[in-house]
Write a protein that holds these residues in place. Structure first.
Motif, PDB file in Angstrom:
ATOM      1  N   ALA A  11      40.143  40.924  35.215  1.00 33.76           N
ATOM      2  CA  ALA A  11      40.851  39.661  35.434  1.00 33.76           C
ATOM      3  C   ALA A  11      39.871  38.501  35.454  1.00 33.76           C
ATOM      4  N   ALA A  12      40.240  37.429  34.767  1.00 30.66           N
ATOM      5  CA  ALA A  12      39.461  36.185  34.741  1.00 30.66           C
ATOM      6  C   ALA A  12      38.095  36.344  34.081  1.00 30.66           C
ATOM      7  N   SER A  13      37.955  37.321  33.220  1.00 30.16           N
ATOM      8  CA  SER A  13      36.682  37.512  32.512  1.00 30.16           C
ATOM      9  C   SER A  13      36.556  36.609  31.291  1.00 30.16           C
ATOM     10  N   GLY A  14      37.677  36.091  30.796  1.00 32.51           N
ATOM     11  CA  GLY A  14      37.647  35.223  29.618  1.00 32.51           C
ATOM     12  C   GLY A  14      38.410  35.784  28.437  1.00 32.51           C
ATOM     13  N   LYS A  15      39.249  36.776  28.680  1.00 33.77           N
ATOM     14  CA  LYS A  15      40.005  37.403  27.584  1.00 33.77           C
ATOM     15  C   LYS A  15      40.906  36.391  26.868  1.00 33.77           C
ATOM     16  N   ASP A 117      31.390  37.206  40.862  1.00 31.98           N
ATOM     17  CA  ASP A 117      31.513  35.908  41.538  1.00 31.98           C
ATOM     18  C   ASP A 117      32.172  34.870  40.632  1.00 31.98           C
ATOM     19  N   VAL A 118      31.848  34.889  39.365  1.00 30.20           N
ATOM     20  CA  VAL A 118      32.458  33.965  38.400  1.00 30.20           C
ATOM     21  C   VAL A 118      33.950  34.288  38.259  1.00 30.20           C
ATOM     22  N   ARG A 119      34.269  35.576  38.153  1.00 31.71           N
ATOM     23  CA  ARG A 119      35.672  35.987  38.042  1.00 31.71           C
ATOM     24  C   ARG A 119      36.459  35.585  39.287  1.00 31.71           C
ATOM     25  N   ARG A 120      35.879  35.794  40.455  1.00 34.43           N
ATOM     26  CA  ARG A 120      36.550  35.451  41.717  1.00 34.43           C
ATOM     27  C   ARG A 120      36.842  33.943  41.764  1.00 34.43           C
ATOM     28  N   SER A 125      40.888  29.546  41.360  1.00 33.93           N
ATOM     29  CA  SER A 125      41.356  28.307  40.717  1.00 33.93           C
ATOM     30  C   SER A 125      42.722  28.477  40.050  1.00 33.93           C
ATOM     31  N   ARG A 126      43.096  29.714  39.703  1.00 31.02           N
ATOM     32  CA  ARG A 126      44.410  29.971  39.098  1.00 31.02           C
ATOM     33  C   ARG A 126      45.547  29.794  40.097  1.00 31.02           C
ATOM     34  N   ASN A 156      27.757  37.102  29.072  1.00 31.99           N
ATOM     35  CA  ASN A 156      27.545  35.678  29.339  1.00 31.99           C
ATOM     36  C   ASN A 156      28.905  35.008  29.511  1.00 31.99           C
ATOM     37  N   GLU A 157      29.187  34.477  30.713  1.00 25.93           N
ATOM     38  CA  GLU A 157      30.503  33.894  30.979  1.00 25.93           C
ATOM     39  C   GLU A 157      30.804  32.653  30.147  1.00 25.93           C
TER      40      GLU A 157
END
Length: 159
Positions: A11-15, A117-120, A125-126, A156-157
């Motif tokens: 989730a929230a990885s950038g898919k 941490d980036v995904r969280r 924010s969602r 790389n996010e």
């Protein structure tokens, strides 16, 4: 030769971001089915086909799905016609592992594996009222713990 692309990640990885980049370049997106409720702004037939449990059950009974599974309390699946129609799709780790060789052999799987941490931060924010962030992170971490059924990995996010 590989003919289709599957984007896989927690989730929230950038898919969705990567999916939109492919669509902007003319790729056809394969829309999965789900029994979960739409998030704000999601559109039936564009983001998912939102099905009732009964509709999903009928699809299973009729052999409609290339793959299907339960995840976070909801069911997800990609239909055979949608698989044939599309160039790019979003799957989860379990879905890739469930594919019969006749389907998996036709896919180039891109695994997006970015920092938790980036995904969280993205999940916060969602402000998704339909899901709990900690449950989502825990479930994703378990699902992807030993995932290796991919052809390319992005860490790389910012892509």
């Amino acid at each position: 030769m590989t003919g289709k692309i599957a984007i896989v990640g927690a989730a929230a990885s950038g898919k969705d971001y990567l999916r939109k980049r492919f669509i902007d370049r003319g790729f056809v997106y394969g829309v999965s089915c789900t029994t979960r409720y739409p998030r704000e702004g999601e559109v039936h037939g564009k983001d998912y086909y939102y099905l009732t449990d009964e509709e999903f059950d009928a699809g299973i009974e009729n052999g409609l799905f290339v793959e299907w599974q339960s995840f976070n309390g909801w069911r997800y699946g990609l239909t055979k016609p949608e698989f044939e129609r599309c160039d790019v799709m979003i799957l989860n780790a379990e879905a890739v592992n469930l594919l019969e060789p006749e389907y998996r052999d036709r896919l180039f799987v891109i695994y997006i594996d970015i920092n938790e941490d980036v995904r969280r931060e993205r999940l916060v924010s969602r402000d998704d009222k339909n899901d709990d962030i900690e449950r989502r992170i825990t479930t994703d971490n378990e699902q992807f713990r030993n995932f290796s059924n991919f052809d390319c990995i992005i860490t790389n996010e910012k892509f």
